[in-house]
Design a protein around this motif. Structure first.
Motif, PDB file in Angstrom:
ATOM      1  N   GLU A 291       0.828  -1.213   0.000  1.00  0.00           N
ATOM      2  CA  GLU A 291       0.000   0.000   0.000  1.00  0.00           C
ATOM      3  C   GLU A 291       0.859   1.259   0.000  1.00  0.00           C
ATOM      4  OE1 GLU A 291      -3.591   2.024   2.689  1.00  0.00           O
ATOM      5  OE2 GLU A 291      -2.750   0.073   3.239  1.00  0.00           O
ATOM      6  N   THR A 308      -0.303  -2.463  -8.127  1.00  0.00           N
ATOM      7  CA  THR A 308      -1.703  -2.045  -7.990  1.00  0.00           C
ATOM      8  C   THR A 308      -2.614  -3.247  -7.775  1.00  0.00           C
ATOM      9  OG1 THR A 308      -1.322  -0.117  -9.406  1.00  0.00           O
ATOM     10  CG2 THR A 308      -3.599  -0.842  -9.130  1.00  0.00           C
ATOM     11  N   VAL A 309      -2.417  -4.292  -8.566  1.00  0.00           N
ATOM     12  CA  VAL A 309      -3.262  -5.486  -8.467  1.00  0.00           C
ATOM     13  C   VAL A 309      -3.014  -6.213  -7.143  1.00  0.00           C
ATOM     14  CG1 VAL A 309      -3.600  -7.799  -9.434  1.00  0.00           C
ATOM     15  CG2 VAL A 309      -3.556  -5.805 -10.942  1.00  0.00           C
ATOM     16  N   SER A 311      -1.915  -4.987  -4.286  1.00  0.00           N
ATOM     17  CA  SER A 311      -2.470  -4.199  -3.187  1.00  0.00           C
ATOM     18  C   SER A 311      -3.986  -4.380  -3.105  1.00  0.00           C
ATOM     19  CB  SER A 311      -2.123  -2.720  -3.374  1.00  0.00           C
ATOM     20  OG  SER A 311      -2.651  -1.933  -2.328  1.00  0.00           O
ATOM     21  N   ALA A 312      -4.659  -4.355  -4.252  1.00  0.00           N
ATOM     22  CA  ALA A 312      -6.112  -4.548  -4.274  1.00  0.00           C
ATOM     23  C   ALA A 312      -6.487  -5.939  -3.774  1.00  0.00           C
ATOM     24  CB  ALA A 312      -6.644  -4.325  -5.686  1.00  0.00           C
ATOM     25  N   HIS A 315      -6.227  -6.327   0.002  1.00  0.00           N
ATOM     26  CA  HIS A 315      -7.268  -5.609   0.729  1.00  0.00           C
ATOM     27  C   HIS A 315      -8.678  -6.054   0.323  1.00  0.00           C
ATOM     28  CE1 HIS A 315      -3.760  -2.977   1.424  1.00  0.00           C
ATOM     29  NE2 HIS A 315      -4.367  -2.700   2.561  1.00  0.00           N
ATOM     30  N   LYS A 317     -10.236  -6.234  -2.422  1.00  0.00           N
ATOM     31  CA  LYS A 317     -10.974  -5.422  -3.383  1.00  0.00           C
ATOM     32  C   LYS A 317     -11.239  -6.183  -4.678  1.00  0.00           C
ATOM     33  CE  LYS A 317      -9.163  -1.048  -1.582  1.00  0.00           C
ATOM     34  NZ  LYS A 317      -8.354   0.163  -1.882  1.00  0.00           N
ATOM     35  N   ILE A 318     -10.423  -7.225  -4.935  1.00  0.00           N
ATOM     36  CA  ILE A 318     -10.612  -8.067  -6.110  1.00  0.00           C
ATOM     37  C   ILE A 318     -10.340  -9.524  -5.722  1.00  0.00           C
ATOM     38  CG2 ILE A 318     -10.034  -6.280  -7.814  1.00  0.00           C
ATOM     39  CD1 ILE A 318      -7.239  -7.459  -7.987  1.00  0.00           C
ATOM     40  N   ALA A 323      -7.676 -10.646 -10.364  1.00  0.00           N
ATOM     41  CA  ALA A 323      -6.289 -10.170 -10.364  1.00  0.00           C
ATOM     42  C   ALA A 323      -5.559 -10.659 -11.609  1.00  0.00           C
ATOM     43  CB  ALA A 323      -5.572 -10.652  -9.104  1.00  0.00           C
TER      44      ALA A 323
END
Length: 336
Positions: A291, A308-309, A311-312, A315, A317-318, A323
């Motif tokens: 992050e 970016t992927v 980190s998502a 968390h 988010k995906i 991913a």
């Protein structure tokens, strides 16, 4: 007159701290390890073993341990820091009053502080007030288990003061460990921090059943995004193609001894972040730093798709499938 052996205080007694303590002792130094637990310090002093990490490997007789930070730092030429990046600020504030006026501080840490986005060397100078010329960074393809077994390895020691870098180099040079010097602290630290995130991605791909082509793709494109960020922050591109960049990236992404790759493999096999944390059992800097690295990328307007992927994904988010799709379905473009 016989020249006094260099004295090093190594904080802490984890796997990498123990390995560097052994290197410096084998190089002829007088080394004291600061251990949080008295049973670890006692085992090092009485049995010359670190039962927490390397119970099967004998440590040099010149390597001792203590739980007292003031005793460890008394007369130290070098303070070697090998603690989690997120606890550095608090821990170092407590130790700072015991640091000598000429002690060179050597960072082994490969993480970025959450919130501030500072690299370890920046946190060290901020907390201790020492000049940046007294802060060095040691980074490279250094798997602790192999080094403890005396297998060949090399690293980069970066410091703005070339003379200080050479002194640390001499204090770490053994028949099995070859250190090189550099003045590019930023490049060395970013190479060490971002490679952990890329290793998570490689581990995830492996856990999902992907092959060597996928791993090679992630390593190569991971190096590209690491280099973009490092150059935007003033690093020299050659650093990222050296030991602290490509070398560390390849070792961390390829070896089952790598905790970041192992953590990623657990995620790729379907474990949650909490389950992977429990299974890995050691600090996984890539999980903590992803992050913060992404925030640095946004600040410097640098595109870092793998980071970016990851980190998502960390968390929630995906999903894993999302991913993989996010990376493979990006618009095609020239490689350079």
């Amino acid at each position: 007159m016989t020249q006094r052996s260099a004295r090093a205080a190594v904080f802490s007694a984890g796997s990498w701290g123990t390995a560097v303590a052994k290197i410096m002792a084998d190089a002829g130094g007088d080394v004291v390890v600061h251990a949080r637990r008295s049973e670890i310090a006692d085992a090092i002093n009485t049995r010359h073993r670190n039962p927490g990490y390397f119970p099967d490997i004998e440590l040099p007789a010149s390597l001792t341990a203590t739980t007292d930070p003031a005793a460890a730092l008394d007369g130290a030429d070098y303070l070697v820091l090998s603690i989690p990046a997120q606890s550095l600020r608090t821990s170092l504030a407590a130790w700072a009053p015991h640091i000598g006026p000429d002690t060179v501080i050597v960072s082994l840490m490969k993480g970025i502080e959450l919130g501030s986005g500072k690299r370890a060397s920046e946190v060290i100078t901020e907390v201790t007030g020492v000049h940046r010329d007294r802060v060095a960074v040691l980074s490279g393809p250094n798997l602790a288990r192999e080094i403890m077994a005396g297998q060949p390895a090399a690293a980069t020691i970066a410091c703005p003061d070339e003379n200080a870098a050479r002194r640390v180099q001499q204090a770490c040079h053994t028949l099995y460990f070859r250190p090189y010097t550099s003045t590019d602290v930023t490049g060395c630290e970013l190479g060490g921090a971002v490679k952990n995130v890329i290793a998570l991605a490689v581990g995830i791909a492996s856990g999902m059943g992907m092959g060597d082509n996928a791993s090679a793709m992630l390593i190569t494109r991971g190096l590209a995004e690491t280099t973009r960020l490092a150059m935007a922050m003033g690093a020299h591109p050659a650093t990222l193609s050296g030991l602290a960049g490509l070398g560390d990236l390849v070792a961390t992404c390829s070896s089952p001894l790598s905790r970041n790759r192992t953590f990623g493999t657990h995620l790729g096999s379907g474990m949650s972040v909490e389950q992977a944390t429990a299974a890995t059992r050691q600090t996984t800097e890539g999980v903590k730093s992803a992050e913060a690295i992404l925030a640095m990328a946004y600040e410097h307007d640098v595109e870092m798709p793998i980071t970016t992927v990851i980190s998502a994904l960390l968390h929630d988010k995906i999903t894993l499938d999302e991913a993989a799709a996010a990376l493979m379905q990006r618009p095609p473009k020239p490689e350079r």
